[in-house]
Write a protein that holds these residues in place. Structure first.
Motif, PDB file in Angstrom:
ATOM      1  N   ALA A 108      -7.419 -28.567  41.872  1.00 21.23           N
ATOM      2  CA  ALA A 108      -6.169 -27.852  41.642  1.00 21.23           C
ATOM      3  C   ALA A 108      -6.280 -26.725  40.629  1.00 21.23           C
ATOM      4  O   ALA A 108      -5.549 -25.732  40.713  1.00 21.23           O
ATOM      5  CB  ALA A 108      -5.089 -28.845  41.187  1.00 21.23           C
ATOM      6  N   PHE A 109      -7.180 -26.844  39.658  1.00 20.85           N
ATOM      7  CA  PHE A 109      -7.222 -25.883  38.559  1.00 20.85           C
ATOM      8  C   PHE A 109      -8.539 -25.104  38.479  1.00 20.85           C
ATOM      9  O   PHE A 109      -8.530 -23.909  38.196  1.00 20.85           O
ATOM     10  CB  PHE A 109      -6.947 -26.598  37.228  1.00 20.85           C
ATOM     11  CG  PHE A 109      -5.577 -27.197  37.162  1.00 20.85           C
ATOM     12  CD1 PHE A 109      -4.489 -26.444  36.754  1.00 20.85           C
ATOM     13  CD2 PHE A 109      -5.353 -28.513  37.559  1.00 20.85           C
ATOM     14  CE1 PHE A 109      -3.213 -26.974  36.731  1.00 20.85           C
ATOM     15  CE2 PHE A 109      -4.080 -29.058  37.534  1.00 20.85           C
ATOM     16  CZ  PHE A 109      -3.002 -28.300  37.131  1.00 20.85           C
ATOM     17  N   ASP A 110      -9.650 -25.765  38.720  1.00 18.57           N
ATOM     18  CA  ASP A 110     -10.959 -25.085  38.680  1.00 18.57           C
ATOM     19  C   ASP A 110     -11.397 -24.816  40.118  1.00 18.57           C
ATOM     20  O   ASP A 110     -12.252 -25.501  40.669  1.00 18.57           O
ATOM     21  CB  ASP A 110     -11.967 -25.961  37.944  1.00 18.57           C
ATOM     22  CG  ASP A 110     -13.281 -25.233  37.664  1.00 18.57           C
ATOM     23  OD1 ASP A 110     -13.349 -24.013  37.911  1.00 18.57           O
ATOM     24  OD2 ASP A 110     -14.230 -25.897  37.203  1.00 18.57           O
ATOM     25  N   GLN A 111     -10.815 -23.770  40.724  1.00 23.20           N
ATOM     26  CA  GLN A 111     -10.966 -23.546  42.158  1.00 23.20           C
ATOM     27  C   GLN A 111     -11.952 -22.451  42.544  1.00 23.20           C
ATOM     28  O   GLN A 111     -12.548 -22.504  43.619  1.00 23.20           O
ATOM     29  CB  GLN A 111      -9.606 -23.166  42.762  1.00 23.20           C
ATOM     30  CG  GLN A 111      -8.539 -24.222  42.626  1.00 23.20           C
ATOM     31  CD  GLN A 111      -7.213 -23.759  43.216  1.00 23.20           C
ATOM     32  OE1 GLN A 111      -7.016 -22.574  43.451  1.00 23.20           O
ATOM     33  NE2 GLN A 111      -6.315 -24.701  43.440  1.00 23.20           N
ATOM     34  N   THR A 112     -12.118 -21.451  41.699  1.00 25.93           N
ATOM     35  CA  THR A 112     -12.916 -20.291  42.086  1.00 25.93           C
ATOM     36  C   THR A 112     -14.365 -20.688  42.369  1.00 25.93           C
ATOM     37  O   THR A 112     -14.936 -21.514  41.671  1.00 25.93           O
ATOM     38  CB  THR A 112     -12.894 -19.233  40.977  1.00 25.93           C
ATOM     39  OG1 THR A 112     -11.561 -19.054  40.541  1.00 25.93           O
ATOM     40  CG2 THR A 112     -13.436 -17.908  41.462  1.00 25.93           C
ATOM     41  N   GLY A 113     -14.925 -20.080  43.397  1.00 27.51           N
ATOM     42  CA  GLY A 113     -16.316 -20.352  43.726  1.00 27.51           C
ATOM     43  C   GLY A 113     -16.497 -21.468  44.725  1.00 27.51           C
ATOM     44  O   GLY A 113     -17.627 -21.805  45.090  1.00 27.51           O
ATOM     45  N   LEU A 114     -15.398 -22.067  45.172  1.00 30.66           N
ATOM     46  CA  LEU A 114     -15.455 -23.109  46.189  1.00 30.66           C
ATOM     47  C   LEU A 114     -14.800 -22.551  47.448  1.00 30.66           C
ATOM     48  O   LEU A 114     -13.602 -22.260  47.455  1.00 30.66           O
ATOM     49  CB  LEU A 114     -14.737 -24.377  45.735  1.00 30.66           C
ATOM     50  CG  LEU A 114     -15.494 -25.277  44.744  1.00 30.66           C
ATOM     51  CD1 LEU A 114     -15.579 -24.638  43.376  1.00 30.66           C
ATOM     52  CD2 LEU A 114     -14.826 -26.642  44.661  1.00 30.66           C
ATOM     53  N   SER A 115     -15.555 -22.384  48.505  1.00 30.78           N
ATOM     54  CA  SER A 115     -15.033 -21.730  49.705  1.00 30.78           C
ATOM     55  C   SER A 115     -13.922 -22.522  50.363  1.00 30.78           C
ATOM     56  O   SER A 115     -13.147 -21.975  51.143  1.00 30.78           O
ATOM     57  CB  SER A 115     -16.170 -21.497  50.715  1.00 30.78           C
ATOM     58  OG  SER A 115     -16.785 -22.723  51.076  1.00 30.78           O
ATOM     59  N   ILE A 116     -13.781 -23.802  50.018  1.00 25.80           N
ATOM     60  CA  ILE A 116     -12.747 -24.622  50.636  1.00 25.80           C
ATOM     61  C   ILE A 116     -11.367 -24.309  50.077  1.00 25.80           C
ATOM     62  O   ILE A 116     -10.342 -24.641  50.669  1.00 25.80           O
ATOM     63  CB  ILE A 116     -13.065 -26.128  50.453  1.00 25.80           C
ATOM     64  CG1 ILE A 116     -12.232 -26.968  51.433  1.00 25.80           C
ATOM     65  CG2 ILE A 116     -12.806 -26.580  49.022  1.00 25.80           C
ATOM     66  CD1 ILE A 116     -12.666 -28.397  51.512  1.00 25.80           C
ATOM     67  N   THR A 117     -11.305 -23.650  48.918  1.00 25.11           N
ATOM     68  CA  THR A 117     -10.016 -23.328  48.309  1.00 25.11           C
ATOM     69  C   THR A 117      -9.604 -21.905  48.653  1.00 25.11           C
ATOM     70  O   THR A 117     -10.415 -21.073  49.014  1.00 25.11           O
ATOM     71  CB  THR A 117     -10.083 -23.465  46.771  1.00 25.11           C
ATOM     72  OG1 THR A 117     -11.012 -22.507  46.265  1.00 25.11           O
ATOM     73  CG2 THR A 117     -10.518 -24.857  46.362  1.00 25.11           C
ATOM     74  N   ALA A 118      -8.308 -21.654  48.484  1.00 24.02           N
ATOM     75  CA  ALA A 118      -7.783 -20.334  48.847  1.00 24.02           C
ATOM     76  C   ALA A 118      -7.332 -19.531  47.636  1.00 24.02           C
ATOM     77  O   ALA A 118      -6.893 -18.401  47.761  1.00 24.02           O
ATOM     78  CB  ALA A 118      -6.599 -20.502  49.804  1.00 24.02           C
ATOM     79  N   SER A 119      -7.417 -20.106  46.463  1.00 28.39           N
ATOM     80  CA  SER A 119      -6.983 -19.397  45.258  1.00 28.39           C
ATOM     81  C   SER A 119      -7.909 -19.727  44.110  1.00 28.39           C
ATOM     82  O   SER A 119      -8.911 -20.405  44.293  1.00 28.39           O
ATOM     83  CB  SER A 119      -5.531 -19.768  44.921  1.00 28.39           C
ATOM     84  OG  SER A 119      -5.382 -21.170  44.821  1.00 28.39           O
ATOM     85  N   SER A 120      -7.581 -19.239  42.913  1.00 32.48           N
ATOM     86  CA  SER A 120      -8.576 -19.291  41.834  1.00 32.48           C
ATOM     87  C   SER A 120      -8.261 -20.265  40.709  1.00 32.48           C
ATOM     88  O   SER A 120      -9.135 -20.601  39.935  1.00 32.48           O
ATOM     89  CB  SER A 120      -8.746 -17.894  41.236  1.00 32.48           C
ATOM     90  OG  SER A 120      -7.541 -17.450  40.647  1.00 32.48           O
ATOM     91  N   GLY A 121      -7.013 -20.709  40.574  1.00 32.76           N
ATOM     92  CA  GLY A 121      -6.691 -21.569  39.454  1.00 32.76           C
ATOM     93  C   GLY A 121      -6.968 -20.895  38.126  1.00 32.76           C
ATOM     94  O   GLY A 121      -6.832 -19.680  37.989  1.00 32.76           O
ATOM     95  N   GLU A 122      -7.407 -21.679  37.162  1.00 34.36           N
ATOM     96  CA  GLU A 122      -7.634 -21.163  35.809  1.00 34.36           C
ATOM     97  C   GLU A 122      -9.089 -20.818  35.518  1.00 34.36           C
ATOM     98  O   GLU A 122      -9.471 -20.619  34.360  1.00 34.36           O
ATOM     99  CB  GLU A 122      -7.122 -22.194  34.780  1.00 34.36           C
ATOM    100  CG  GLU A 122      -5.639 -22.151  34.514  1.00 34.36           C
ATOM    101  CD  GLU A 122      -4.766 -22.644  35.659  1.00 34.36           C
ATOM    102  OE1 GLU A 122      -3.556 -22.390  35.631  1.00 34.36           O
ATOM    103  OE2 GLU A 122      -5.295 -23.268  36.604  1.00 34.36           O
ATOM    104  N   SER A 123      -9.921 -20.739  36.525  1.00 29.68           N
ATOM    105  CA  SER A 123     -11.361 -20.536  36.307  1.00 29.68           C
ATOM    106  C   SER A 123     -11.683 -19.239  35.568  1.00 29.68           C
ATOM    107  O   SER A 123     -12.689 -19.166  34.855  1.00 29.68           O
ATOM    108  CB  SER A 123     -12.113 -20.543  37.650  1.00 29.68           C
ATOM    109  OG  SER A 123     -11.834 -21.706  38.387  1.00 29.68           O
ATOM    110  N   ASN A 124     -10.835 -18.215  35.724  1.00 34.12           N
ATOM    111  CA  ASN A 124     -11.157 -16.941  35.064  1.00 34.12           C
ATOM    112  C   ASN A 124     -10.830 -16.939  33.574  1.00 34.12           C
ATOM    113  O   ASN A 124     -10.975 -15.916  32.909  1.00 34.12           O
ATOM    114  CB  ASN A 124     -10.479 -15.763  35.767  1.00 34.12           C
ATOM    115  CG  ASN A 124      -8.966 -15.846  35.737  1.00 34.12           C
ATOM    116  OD1 ASN A 124      -8.392 -16.899  35.487  1.00 34.12           O
ATOM    117  ND2 ASN A 124      -8.306 -14.737  36.007  1.00 34.12           N
ATOM    118  N   MET A 125     -10.443 -18.082  33.040  1.00 32.85           N
ATOM    119  CA  MET A 125     -10.238 -18.183  31.594  1.00 32.85           C
ATOM    120  C   MET A 125     -11.525 -18.623  30.890  1.00 32.85           C
ATOM    121  O   MET A 125     -11.595 -18.635  29.658  1.00 32.85           O
ATOM    122  CB  MET A 125      -9.110 -19.171  31.284  1.00 32.85           C
ATOM    123  CG  MET A 125      -8.680 -19.189  29.833  1.00 32.85           C
ATOM    124  SD  MET A 125      -7.026 -19.858  29.582  1.00 32.85           S
ATOM    125  CE  MET A 125      -7.212 -21.519  30.189  1.00 32.85           C
TER     126      MET A 125
END
Length: 564
Positions: free
Chosen positions: A411-428
């Motif tokens: 739900a929150f650390d999403q970026t970099g996983l092709s299965i997700t459609a959004s980024s969550g808080e990973s860019n922090m």
């Protein structure tokens, strides 16, 4: 006279002071004068009490003049920012104050308290989703406020100094192209703003020992972290880098950054474990599968399983002394929902009977607002006694997940996983040269985007190996924005807490705020904890202005009586 004699003796040699020989020759030495220790940038951070504009607002029909101290830069070394930035909604925006627009504050002082140095300071942080918060002005000339609905109007009416605080945060791009909002930037800036107020306390209206921090969502998380980590030395190197008040040239501190009270709504916090909590809540009774929001069953199962050990490791207890574990958490959530409903009923509210329809509005924080009608199939009420007679947790969680679509997995650390459609808080997270970085074990080890420089495939390191490297900032970043890491430690935790989390908020797991409340309850430094799941509230804040303001007034009275 005795004090004078001793003071004079200190100016003489020891032999002369202890001798009866009045003819002895004595030598006097001038006393050593030690210059007061100051912060390296304190002189540049002096508050100019004459530099304001008077604006007029109307509060509950009463015209109220307000002094506006505009965009006061609270650090000595602000970071220059790019003129073009991206907001929480993903829209591009152009900022005008590139020099200090993310490290400044608008200060609003009702004219009636312009000479009052004892009134409280209402310190509002505005970083939704932990995004960078550019300077804003909640008070504008000619504005009209209803103090029963507006926390801004209510604070001004109460005679508090109202402050809009800008902070760095995720997504922020500096003038040199670096990513200047990486954790712990937001909390470092908030601490710097508190330090500015302490430095200038004698010159400014308001009492810098009576700071009440208000924030929602990411702002609720920031408020909680600020309230938990007061005066921790963990932040000093970061504070020194931006020229914060009270930080000396050698990096030590002569000013405190603890606060009196926290008024936090739906805090997005404990991010390092938030994915575990989210999957546990929405899988323990099969909610994801029931509502058809099950994009990553394997990942859900893995994260849910890890929640068990995480929760046990916290060592928390409920008020009855029972350990708060994964085994008892569902009972704890149910009890909090029932308590919320019964408080709402006791206040005169009504809840539809089983089988009756009710309409709810969902959205906000970048999502479209929609109103839908639902059938109450999960809570039964005895209207005569104003008590809850039954609550079906499986159907309750289904309702929560239906009225607002569940987040992806994780739900929150999403970026970099092709299965997700959004980024969550990973860019922090990550270095200031990285757009983003995974900050949890699951997402790092499952990162499958080639060429992003993150995860095992690109680095050759598993999460366990990578997090052990001295060059890895993620674990430290996660800790520095997590109140759970500081509550009950040597940090100066705020003594007063008011925390609300909506009963239909699907943006963060209910376990997050429950754990926060139980940790605060166990901290001896916390004198008052007012925690509740707020009935029929989504992911939102400041919906209970009269209640919150009454709590603040009582808190200030209690603090004054105790000499705080």
């Amino acid at each position: 006279m005795k004090r004078t004699a001793i003071g004079s003796c200190l100016l003489l040699s020891l032999a002369a002071c202890g001798s009866d020989n009045t003819n002895a020759t004595t030598t006097t030495t001038a006393p050593t004068v030690t210059a007061p220790v100051t912060g390296a940038y304190d002189s540049a951070l002096a508050f100019d009490k004459t530099k304001y504009t008077t604006i007029n607002v109307t509060i509950d029909g009463v015209k109220t003049p307000v002094r506006w101290y505009k965009e006061v830069c609270y650090v000595g070394k602000p970071i220059a920012m790019a003129a073009s930035q991206t907001s929480l909604t993903g829209a591009a925006t152009t900022i005008t104050n590139t020099a200090c627009g993310y490290q400044s504050m608008n200060i609003f002082v009702p004219e009636s308290v312009a000479s009052n140095q004892d009134t409280a300071i209402y310190f509002a942080v505005n970083n939704g989703g932990w995004f960078a918060s550019y300077i804003k002005a909640s008070v504008t000339d000619g504005a009209t406020f209803d103090s029963s609905a507006s926390n801004v109007g209510a604070a001004l009416k109460a005679g508090y100094v109202y402050i809009d605080v800008a902070t760095r945060g995720r997504g922020l791009v500096a003038a040199d192209g670096s990513y200047a909002g990486k954790a712990p930037a937001a909390i470092v800036d908030a601490k710097a703003a508190v330090r500015y107020l302490r430095l200038n306390d004698s010159a400014m209206p308001g009492n810098a020992n009576h700071i009440v921090v208000n924030g929602t969502s990411g702002g609720g998380g920031l408020s909680s972290a600020l309230g938990a980590s007061g005066n921790s030395t963990d932040y000093l190197s970061y504070l020194k880098d931006i020229g914060a008040a009270g930080v000396t040239a050698d990096g030590s501190s002569i000013i405190k950054d603890d606060v009196l009270a926290i008024n936090a709504y739906c805090p997005i916090t404990d991010l390092g474990n938030a994915d575990l909590a989210y999957e546990w809540v929405y899988n323990i009774l099969g909610t994801r599968q029931t509502v058809g929001s099950y994009p990553n069953p394997t990942g859900s199962a893995e994260l849910m399983a890890k929640f068990v050990g995480y929760q046990a490791g916290l060592g928390l207890k409920n008020a009855d002394g029972m350990a708060l574990t994964a085994t008892t958490m569902l009972v704890a959530i149910k009890a909090e929902v029932i308590r919320s409903a019964e408080i709402y009923l006791a206040s005169g509210g009504t809840i539809p009977n089983l089988g009756e329809n009710i309409s709810y509005t969902a959205g906000g924080f970048g999502a479209p607002t929609t109103t839908r009608t639902y059938v109450n199939d999960w809570i039964a009420i005895d209207n005569a006694t104003k008590k809850v007679t039954s609550l079906d947790m499986e159907k309750y969680l289904k309702f929560v997940a239906t009225q607002a679509t569940l987040k992806n997995t994780p739900a929150f650390d999403q970026t970099g996983l092709s299965i997700t459609a959004s980024s969550g808080e990973s860019n922090m997270f990550g270095t200031d040269k990285q757009v983003y970085s995974n900050f949890t074990e699951y997402s790092w080890d499952h990162n499958d985007v080639a060429g992003d420089g993150i995860g095992y495939a690109d680095t050759g390191y598993s999460w366990t190996q990578f997090s052990a490297l001295s060059t890895s900032p993620q674990l430290k970043q996660v800790k520095l924005i997590n109140p759970m890491a500081y509550i009950g430690t040597g940090a100066t935790t705020a003594p007063y807490w008011y925390v609300r989390h909506g009963t239909r908020d699907r943006d963060t797991a209910f376990t997050v705020s429950i754990n926060l409340s139980r940790a605060l309850a166990a901290d001896a430094k916390v004198q008052d904890l007012n925690y509740r799941l707020a009935w029929n509230q989504p992911h939102a804040g400041n919906y209970d202005v009269p209640e919150a303001m009454a709590w603040i007034a009582a808190t200030l009275k209690a603090a004054t009586a105790k000499g705080l």
